[in-house]
Design an enzyme around this catalytic site. Structure first.
Site, PDB file in Angstrom:
ATOM      1  N   HIS A  33      -7.178  -4.340  10.313  1.00 16.60           N
ATOM      2  CA  HIS A  33      -6.920  -4.109   8.886  1.00 16.60           C
ATOM      3  C   HIS A  33      -5.613  -4.770   8.445  1.00 16.60           C
ATOM      4  CE1 HIS A  33      -4.796  -0.110   9.943  1.00 16.60           C
ATOM      5  NE2 HIS A  33      -3.901  -0.754   9.230  1.00 16.60           N
ATOM      6  N   ASP A  52       0.815  -1.209   0.000  1.00 16.07           N
ATOM      7  CA  ASP A  52       0.000   0.000   0.000  1.00 16.07           C
ATOM      8  C   ASP A  52       0.850   1.261   0.000  1.00 16.07           C
ATOM      9  OD1 ASP A  52       0.978  -0.425   2.557  1.00 16.07           O
ATOM     10  OD2 ASP A  52      -0.973  -0.545   3.520  1.00 16.07           O
ATOM     11  N   ASN A  94      -7.551  -2.343  14.340  1.00 19.12           N
ATOM     12  CA  ASN A  94      -8.937  -2.673  13.984  1.00 19.12           C
ATOM     13  C   ASN A  94      -9.005  -3.888  13.060  1.00 19.12           C
ATOM     14  OD1 ASN A  94      -8.007  -1.647  11.612  1.00 19.12           O
ATOM     15  ND2 ASN A  94      -9.432   0.072  11.489  1.00 19.12           N
ATOM     16  N   GLU A 100      -9.538  -1.689   5.165  1.00 14.07           N
ATOM     17  CA  GLU A 100     -10.177  -1.281   6.411  1.00 14.07           C
ATOM     18  C   GLU A 100     -11.472  -2.064   6.642  1.00 14.07           C
ATOM     19  OE1 GLU A 100      -8.738   0.476   8.568  1.00 14.07           O
ATOM     20  OE2 GLU A 100      -8.210   2.498   7.926  1.00 14.07           O
TER      21      GLU A 100
HETATM   22  C1  GLP Z   1      -0.447   0.668   8.560  1.00 20.35           C
HETATM   23  C2  GLP Z   1      -0.112  -0.215   7.368  1.00 20.35           C
HETATM   24  C3  GLP Z   1      -0.348  -1.673   7.665  1.00 20.35           C
HETATM   25  C4  GLP Z   1       0.259  -2.051   8.995  1.00 20.35           C
HETATM   26  C5  GLP Z   1      -0.376  -1.230  10.085  1.00 20.35           C
HETATM   27  C6  GLP Z   1       0.096  -1.582  11.471  1.00 20.35           C
HETATM   28  O1  GLP Z   1      -1.786   0.977   8.631  1.00 20.35           O
HETATM   29  N1  GLP Z   1      -0.856   0.139   6.208  1.00 20.35           N
HETATM   30  O2  GLP Z   1       0.191  -2.462   6.612  1.00 20.35           O
HETATM   31  O3  GLP Z   1       0.096  -3.411   9.250  1.00 20.35           O
HETATM   32  O4  GLP Z   1      -0.068   0.138   9.811  1.00 20.35           O
HETATM   33  O5  GLP Z   1       1.243  -0.860  11.788  1.00 20.35           O
HETATM   34  P1  GLP Z   1       2.167  -1.126  13.031  1.00 20.35           P
HETATM   35  O6  GLP Z   1       3.000  -2.311  12.682  1.00 20.35           O
HETATM   36  O7  GLP Z   1       2.985   0.129  13.143  1.00 20.35           O
HETATM   37  O8  GLP Z   1       1.285  -1.354  14.190  1.00 20.35           O
END
Ligand code: GLP
Length: 246
Positions: free
Chosen positions: A138, A67, A136, A143
């Protein structure tokens, strides 16, 4: 599903890196699906160390990222292109021409999603797709919603995700409100999915994803239908799953 429960973040990172490294060693021409977020940073550090030691060769590896924020140039220090360059690509012997991240600055984001989806189809299924998980539930930027969306698409970020990611920006207002994300189609086509989770604030999402119903309200729950998922998490992140008897 294989679950590796580790003591802490460092052990989680080493274990997950070993799973990824095994793929790179087994097939030096692998297609790796990569992820951003704070969780995989330790994994990437371990891969960098493996490359520096001469154990891992990325020269024939191709990558596709999940992404990108809409509106951020790849030079912005919070763009996911910048993240990948600074946390992995700049430090291993990969050809950057073989690294792919959606273009957040494309003038027509829908057209960019179509281009990226066509590229994913052309490159074929990822040999391994790395995923973090949002609080959440995702994955990528898929989402919670009323339906699972298969192709690469533009998404409106939820308040929960904007709040969670605000810590990386000067202020909450600077967090982009939209993103381009690989859909669940390409994620589910990957031959193997490697999920990394760390910390108590992920425990509820992990439990809902792997011990709850399969629902687009918890996007990661679709992984219950994937035949080869490896979940690597520290004790805090897996505490909810343990409660559920997994
Ligand atoms: C972002 C990314 C996700 C990732 C998420 C969790 O939203 N788009 O791919 O898994 O953050 O991030 P973290 O690992 O910092 O908790």
């Amino acid at each position: 599903m294989i679950i590796y429960r580790t003591k802490d973040y460092e052990a989680m990172s080493r274990t997950a890196a070993a799973v990824m490294a095994a793929q790179v060693i087994a097939d030096p021409h692998s297609l790796l699906g990569l992820a951003t977020g704070s969780t995989p940073i330790g994994l990437y550090k371990n891969l960098i160390a493996g490359c520096a030691a001469g154990d891992l060769d990325f020269s024939h590896i191709t990558t596709v990222n999940l992404d990108e924020y809409a509106g951020l140039p790849g030079t912005h220090d919070q763009s996911y292109r910048y993240f990948m360059n600074t946390n992995l690509f700049d430090h291993v012997n990969i050809d950057k021409a073989n690294t792919n991240v959606p273009n957040g600055q494309a003038p027509d984001p829908e057209a960019e999603c179509a281009r990226y989806e066509a590229l994913l189809r052309k490159l074929g299924p990822a040999d391994i797709q790395l995923l973090g998980m949002g609080r959440n539930g995702h994955i990528g930027f898929n989402e919670p919603g009323d339906a699972f969306i298969a192709p690469t698409h533009v998404v409106e970020l939820t308040d929960s995700t904007i709040d969670a990611n605000a810590r990386f920006f000067a202020s909450r207002d600077e967090v982009p409100k939209k993103a381009l994300t690989m859909g669940v189609g390409a994620i589910m086509r990957a031959k193997r999915v490697l999920v990394v989770v760390s910390g108590a604030d992920k425990a509820e999402a992990v439990k809902a994803a792997f011990a709850g119903p399969i629902t687009p309200q918890v996007p990661a729950s679709i992984l219950q239908l994937h035949p080869d998922v490896v979940l690597v998490g520290d004790e805090a992140a897996l505490a909810g799953l343990a409660e559920a008897g997994c």
